[in-house]
Design an enzyme around this catalytic site. Sequence first.
Site, mmCIF file in Angstrom:
data_model
loop_
_atom_site.group_PDB
_atom_site.id
_atom_site.type_symbol
_atom_site.label_atom_id
_atom_site.label_comp_id
_atom_site.label_asym_id
_atom_site.label_seq_id
_atom_site.Cartn_x
_atom_site.Cartn_y
_atom_site.Cartn_z
ATOM 1 N N ASP A 136 -7.926 -4.964 2.531
ATOM 2 C CA ASP A 136 -8.709 -3.990 1.760
ATOM 3 C C ASP A 136 -9.758 -4.720 0.926
ATOM 4 O O ASP A 136 -10.943 -4.388 0.945
ATOM 5 C CB ASP A 136 -7.746 -3.200 0.861
ATOM 6 C CG ASP A 136 -8.451 -2.133 0.050
ATOM 7 O OD1 ASP A 136 -9.552 -1.688 0.463
ATOM 8 O OD2 ASP A 136 -7.924 -1.744 -1.003
ATOM 9 N N ASP B 96 -14.163 -5.497 1.878
ATOM 10 C CA ASP B 96 -15.303 -5.106 1.035
ATOM 11 C C ASP B 96 -16.167 -6.327 0.732
ATOM 12 O O ASP B 96 -17.399 -6.263 0.759
ATOM 13 C CB ASP B 96 -14.829 -4.482 -0.293
ATOM 14 C CG ASP B 96 -14.614 -2.977 -0.190
ATOM 15 O OD1 ASP B 96 -14.217 -2.512 0.894
ATOM 16 O OD2 ASP B 96 -14.833 -2.271 -1.197
ATOM 17 N N LYS C 137 -0.590 -15.026 1.777
ATOM 18 C CA LYS C 137 -0.408 -15.921 0.631
ATOM 19 C C LYS C 137 0.971 -16.546 0.795
ATOM 20 O O LYS C 137 1.835 -16.457 -0.085
ATOM 21 C CB LYS C 137 -0.550 -15.114 -0.670
ATOM 22 C CG LYS C 137 -0.573 -15.948 -1.929
ATOM 23 C CD LYS C 137 -1.851 -16.751 -2.112
ATOM 24 C CE LYS C 137 -1.772 -17.575 -3.385
ATOM 25 N NZ LYS C 137 -2.889 -18.523 -3.519
ATOM 26 N N TYR D 74 0.758 -1.241 0.000
ATOM 27 C CA TYR D 74 0.000 0.000 0.000
ATOM 28 C C TYR D 74 0.794 1.300 0.000
ATOM 29 O O TYR D 74 0.354 2.269 -0.585
ATOM 30 C CB TYR D 74 -0.991 0.006 1.170
ATOM 31 C CG TYR D 74 -2.401 -0.014 0.661
ATOM 32 C CD1 TYR D 74 -2.932 -1.176 0.137
ATOM 33 C CD2 TYR D 74 -3.180 1.134 0.668
ATOM 34 C CE1 TYR D 74 -4.213 -1.201 -0.357
ATOM 35 C CE2 TYR D 74 -4.467 1.111 0.174
ATOM 36 C CZ TYR D 74 -4.982 -0.053 -0.327
ATOM 37 O OH TYR D 74 -6.236 -0.075 -0.825
ATOM 38 N N ASP E 113 -6.876 -16.640 -0.887
ATOM 39 C CA ASP E 113 -7.912 -17.116 -1.819
ATOM 40 C C ASP E 113 -8.912 -18.014 -1.085
ATOM 41 O O ASP E 113 -10.128 -17.903 -1.265
ATOM 42 C CB ASP E 113 -7.292 -17.839 -3.034
ATOM 43 C CG ASP E 113 -6.097 -18.708 -2.672
ATOM 44 O OD1 ASP E 113 -5.675 -18.713 -1.497
ATOM 45 O OD2 ASP E 113 -5.576 -19.400 -3.564
#
Length: 355
Positions: A251, A255, A194, A123, A227
């Site tokens: 992030d 959502d 990940k 970010y 995932d």
Amino acid sequence: MKTVVALGGEGIGVEVVDATCALLAAAGFPLRVLTPPHGEAAQRAHGTPVPDETKRLCGQADGILFGAAGGPASVAVITYLRWQQDAYANVRPIKYYEGAASPLADPRGIDFVMVRENMEGLYPAREGDLAELARAMPELRDRIGRRVGEYGEGRFAVKVVSRAGTERIARFACALARRRRARGRPGRITCVTKSNVLTRSDGFFQEVVEGVVRQHPDLAYEHSHVDDAARRLVRFPQAVDVVLCMNLYGDILSDLAAEAAGGLGIAPSGCFGDRWAYFESIHGSAPDIAGQGIANPTATILSAAMMLEHMGLAAEAERLEAAVARVYRERRHLPRDQGGTAGTKDFCAAVLKAL
Ligand code: NAI
Ligand code: MG
């Protein structure tokens, strides 16, 4: 009497913050709400999007409520509130309120918190041309041995995972999980990375988080690849408690999780540093509906409830959340994104009545 600084930002951010402040005032909570200049208006009047006086008021306030950013002047406000204040822990409660428009067949019982590391990872946007990277690190190779210089023209972004940054977000998540456990939640951290692919960077985050959680024998620990986490949050959202994510994953997944529980219009958040906090909805300035008075203010009202709790007004926070829950349960004054027809102010009027 406590002091709140309210900064609407841009687009529907201004509408939902104004409506929320009017609600807080009408509710008779022991608050004084200040609305100092910021964003585009401050840029025009004072030559800067965050004037020193606004910063001074934020620094002295008991609570800060932000609306949403859009263009550069309101993004500068977030830059001040989040990045410059080192607000490293982004807390996003994901809770289903009966009556909310969840796309899931059975969203009952969804009640977890996403904790997003807010200062590291990809970010901070350390980007550049591949040619620069090839010059600086000519021997950097990918998993099949290719050097960066072999790609020709292109760009890169650097992902940073520090021990200190990871330890502090892990400690923060553990403290939050303990507070929730005291209220009957499971007390479990789900760490999202990940690490199967990014074994050194994400793997380091996972290892450091696990080490911190293991120092809390009352808390359980599990790890989920991002995932798989996306899938689980849709399929088994009732099965998680505190989901700790690296920045970008948090992030995106927050959502997704917010939508699963009823939509961006109802998803609140808080950003915490060691001696700093501000509160905002997770949605943006929504240019597609701005100026029409139809934005759902729930996310901002619930962010204000988080702010009240943080300010030591726990009873007021609970009353406000309970009033919101009641309006959803009754389904008579819901905004359009929730399948109703109520405007921003109509919804706030219904919440006020339910108080
Ligand atoms: P957005 O969150 O503004 O809107 C996405 C969709 O959700 C739109 O269709 C919008 O109408 C709807 N929506 C969002 N909040 C709503 C509400 N309270 N009530 C009813 N409907 C709502 O995201 P988008 O469109 O990707 O971004 C618009 C601008 O906002 C961009 O400039 C973006 O950078 C900025 N942004 C700012 C954020 C922040 O301030 N923290 C977060 C996300 C986006
Ligand atoms: Mg986002």
